[in-house]
Design a protein around this motif. Structure first.
Motif, PDB file in Angstrom:
ATOM      1  N   PHE A 127       0.877  -1.093  -0.292  1.00 55.58           N
ATOM      2  CA  PHE A 127       0.062  -0.021   0.137  1.00 55.58           C
ATOM      3  C   PHE A 127       0.970   1.190   0.086  1.00 55.58           C
ATOM      4  O   PHE A 127       1.938   1.368   0.643  1.00 55.58           O
ATOM      5  N   THR A 128       0.530   2.034  -0.798  1.00 52.16           N
ATOM      6  CA  THR A 128       1.175   3.432  -0.608  1.00 52.16           C
ATOM      7  C   THR A 128       0.244   4.603  -0.644  1.00 52.16           C
ATOM      8  O   THR A 128      -0.793   4.776  -1.127  1.00 52.16           O
ATOM      9  N   ALA A 129       0.645   5.765   0.137  1.00 54.99           N
ATOM     10  CA  ALA A 129      -0.088   7.025   0.261  1.00 54.99           C
ATOM     11  C   ALA A 129       0.683   8.125  -0.032  1.00 54.99           C
ATOM     12  O   ALA A 129       1.199   8.952   0.577  1.00 54.99           O
ATOM     13  N   SER A 130       1.281   8.314  -1.532  1.00 52.75           N
ATOM     14  CA  SER A 130       2.170   9.135  -1.723  1.00 52.75           C
ATOM     15  C   SER A 130       1.724  10.555  -2.285  1.00 52.75           C
ATOM     16  O   SER A 130       0.896  10.592  -3.020  1.00 52.75           O
ATOM     17  N   GLU A 159      18.563  11.818  -5.686  1.00 49.11           N
ATOM     18  CA  GLU A 159      18.285  11.664  -7.053  1.00 49.11           C
ATOM     19  C   GLU A 159      17.460  12.763  -7.750  1.00 49.11           C
ATOM     20  O   GLU A 159      17.834  13.212  -8.747  1.00 49.11           O
ATOM     21  N   LEU A 160      16.526  13.122  -6.872  1.00 47.21           N
ATOM     22  CA  LEU A 160      15.609  14.141  -7.312  1.00 47.21           C
ATOM     23  C   LEU A 160      16.397  15.513  -7.622  1.00 47.21           C
ATOM     24  O   LEU A 160      16.333  16.239  -8.530  1.00 47.21           O
ATOM     25  N   ALA A 161      17.372  15.857  -6.863  1.00 43.72           N
ATOM     26  CA  ALA A 161      18.216  17.050  -6.764  1.00 43.72           C
ATOM     27  C   ALA A 161      19.064  16.963  -8.165  1.00 43.72           C
ATOM     28  O   ALA A 161      19.390  18.198  -8.589  1.00 43.72           O
ATOM     29  N   SER A 162      19.618  15.866  -8.216  1.00 45.01           N
ATOM     30  CA  SER A 162      20.364  15.628  -9.655  1.00 45.01           C
ATOM     31  C   SER A 162      19.608  15.746 -10.860  1.00 45.01           C
ATOM     32  O   SER A 162      20.177  16.412 -11.868  1.00 45.01           O
ATOM     33  N   ARG A 163      18.635  15.334 -10.776  1.00 44.49           N
ATOM     34  CA  ARG A 163      17.571  15.655 -11.780  1.00 44.49           C
ATOM     35  C   ARG A 163      16.839  16.947 -11.887  1.00 44.49           C
ATOM     36  O   ARG A 163      16.215  17.194 -12.996  1.00 44.49           O
ATOM     37  N   MET A 164      16.752  17.673 -10.963  1.00 46.21           N
ATOM     38  CA  MET A 164      16.073  18.921 -10.696  1.00 46.21           C
ATOM     39  C   MET A 164      14.787  18.723 -10.878  1.00 46.21           C
ATOM     40  O   MET A 164      14.072  19.650 -11.899  1.00 46.21           O
ATOM     41  N   THR A 165      14.157  18.017 -10.327  1.00 48.24           N
ATOM     42  CA  THR A 165      12.478  17.707 -10.496  1.00 48.24           C
ATOM     43  C   THR A 165      12.148  17.202  -9.271  1.00 48.24           C
ATOM     44  O   THR A 165      12.761  16.740  -8.209  1.00 48.24           O
ATOM     45  N   LEU A 166      10.676  17.063  -8.949  1.00 47.40           N
ATOM     46  CA  LEU A 166      10.080  16.542  -7.979  1.00 47.40           C
ATOM     47  C   LEU A 166       9.261  15.283  -8.447  1.00 47.40           C
ATOM     48  O   LEU A 166       8.326  15.644  -9.304  1.00 47.40           O
ATOM     49  N   SER A 167       9.337  13.990  -8.122  1.00 49.37           N
ATOM     50  CA  SER A 167       8.643  13.229  -8.516  1.00 49.37           C
ATOM     51  C   SER A 167       8.616  12.056  -7.725  1.00 49.37           C
ATOM     52  O   SER A 167       9.519  11.673  -6.917  1.00 49.37           O
ATOM     53  N   HIS A 168       7.639  11.050  -7.533  1.00 43.46           N
ATOM     54  CA  HIS A 168       7.395  10.115  -6.654  1.00 43.46           C
ATOM     55  C   HIS A 168       8.060   8.864  -7.343  1.00 43.46           C
ATOM     56  O   HIS A 168       8.158   7.683  -6.564  1.00 43.46           O
ATOM     57  N   GLY A 188      11.600   4.182 -12.152  1.00 41.10           N
ATOM     58  CA  GLY A 188      10.253   3.809 -12.290  1.00 41.10           C
ATOM     59  C   GLY A 188       9.644   3.698 -10.839  1.00 41.10           C
ATOM     60  O   GLY A 188       8.502   3.172 -10.959  1.00 41.10           O
ATOM     61  N   MET A 189      10.397   3.325  -9.819  1.00 37.43           N
ATOM     62  CA  MET A 189      10.016   2.993  -8.758  1.00 37.43           C
ATOM     63  C   MET A 189       9.322   3.717  -7.899  1.00 37.43           C
ATOM     64  O   MET A 189       9.937   5.069  -7.616  1.00 37.43           O
ATOM     65  N   ARG A 190       8.118   3.560  -7.005  1.00 35.02           N
ATOM     66  CA  ARG A 190       7.618   4.374  -6.177  1.00 35.02           C
ATOM     67  C   ARG A 190       8.148   4.096  -4.714  1.00 35.02           C
ATOM     68  O   ARG A 190       8.846   3.008  -4.699  1.00 35.02           O
ATOM     69  N   VAL A 191       7.468   4.745  -3.910  1.00 40.25           N
ATOM     70  CA  VAL A 191       8.046   4.782  -2.336  1.00 40.25           C
ATOM     71  C   VAL A 191       7.986   3.183  -2.019  1.00 40.25           C
ATOM     72  O   VAL A 191       8.813   3.119  -1.300  1.00 40.25           O
ATOM     73  N   ASN A 192       6.930   2.574  -2.076  1.00 41.01           N
ATOM     74  CA  ASN A 192       6.846   1.324  -1.595  1.00 41.01           C
ATOM     75  C   ASN A 192       8.044   0.160  -2.062  1.00 41.01           C
ATOM     76  O   ASN A 192       8.460  -0.505  -1.155  1.00 41.01           O
TER      77      ASN A 192
END
Length: 249
Positions: free
Chosen positions: A7-10, A65-74, A79-83
């Motif tokens: 389950f995830t609540a992202s 990783e997000l900082a190096s890509r200069m983006t915000l993404s789950h 392609g992996m999500r938080v869970n």
């Protein structure tokens, strides 16, 4: 309950940032963020979140990783999500969630989360018991925060083999102002109550379980068990834990 279903609540807050490469993160921002989140939760009569190292590792890697890509993404670059990222790090919780944000400082980001219904729901979710915060410094003195929340309640301490039995010992964190009806684990599709219980402190109960040793198990085998807590007559499985490398019988 299927053990294959996570389950995830992202949720995330999209904030535009400059395209200049990010500087290394500051650990102090992560600790400050967790402290401020816990102040908010205790003000709402919710249990404070414990720092979980696996969640913190998950958050730190995603923040970098997000900082190096200069983006915000789950989603990570693969392609992996938080869970998925959390379980890959070795986390045992079946439920996890994530908040993302970038801004001038920790206070600005957390206030933005509180002003957003979905972020606020994540911060005040009564089913979260742990968290890990990742932070990364951005150009212009801004910071990026990743908060990973988990529903893990079980912390395994020891695994022993005695004769033809497995002895598992650990502790379960309690929900504030709630006394559970019972605890049990599911192993090889059978339900086992604790063989011993003891109070660790106001927030934690220690317990041990006695399980039969799986048949035909050798030192390279892997098995698993689920940890469940029953509250208000409802059983919720909080953790899926893998056991590997136990001695032969």
């Amino acid at each position: 309950m299927s053990t294959s279903l996570f389950f995830t609540a992202s949720v995330f807050l999209l904030v535009l940032v400059s395209s200049i490469p990010a500087r290394p993160h500051a650990d102090s921002a992560a600790f400050t963020a967790l402290r401020k989140i816990n102040v908010i939760r205790t003000d709402h009569r919710l249990q404070a979140l414990r720092l979980e190292s696996t969640a913190a590792d998950t958050a730190e890697k995603h923040a970098s990783e997000l900082a190096s890509r200069m983006t915000l993404s789950h989603r990570s670059s693969d392609g992996m999500r938080v869970n998925q990222r959390y379980r890959l790090e070795g986390g045992t919780a079946l439920r996890s969630g994530e908040n993302l944000g970038a801004g001038d400082d920790v206070d600005v980001i957390i206030q933005a989360w509180m002003d957003s219904p979905s972020h606020r729901a994540n911060l005040l979710n009564p089913d979260w018991f742990n968290a890990g915060i990742g932070s990364c410094a951005l150009p212009g003195g801004r910071i990026l925060l990743v908060a990973v929340f988990t529903g893990s309640r079980w912390k395994q301490k020891t695994t022993m083999v005695r004769n033809d039995e497995i002895i598992l010992s650990g502790s379960i964190v309690l929900r504030i102002d709630v006394i559970p009806d019972e605890f049990f684990i599911v192993f090889d599709e059978e339900k086992y109550p604790p063989s011993r219980l003891w109070q660790v402190n106001a927030e934690t109960v220690g317990m041990s379980f006695t399980l039969p040793h799986p048949q035909l198990w050798d030192s390279t085998s892997i098995s698993s068990y689920q940890v469940a807590v029953v509250e208000y007559g409802y059983a919720q499985i909080s953790d899926l834990v893998f056991i590997e490398g136990l001695p032969d019988l």
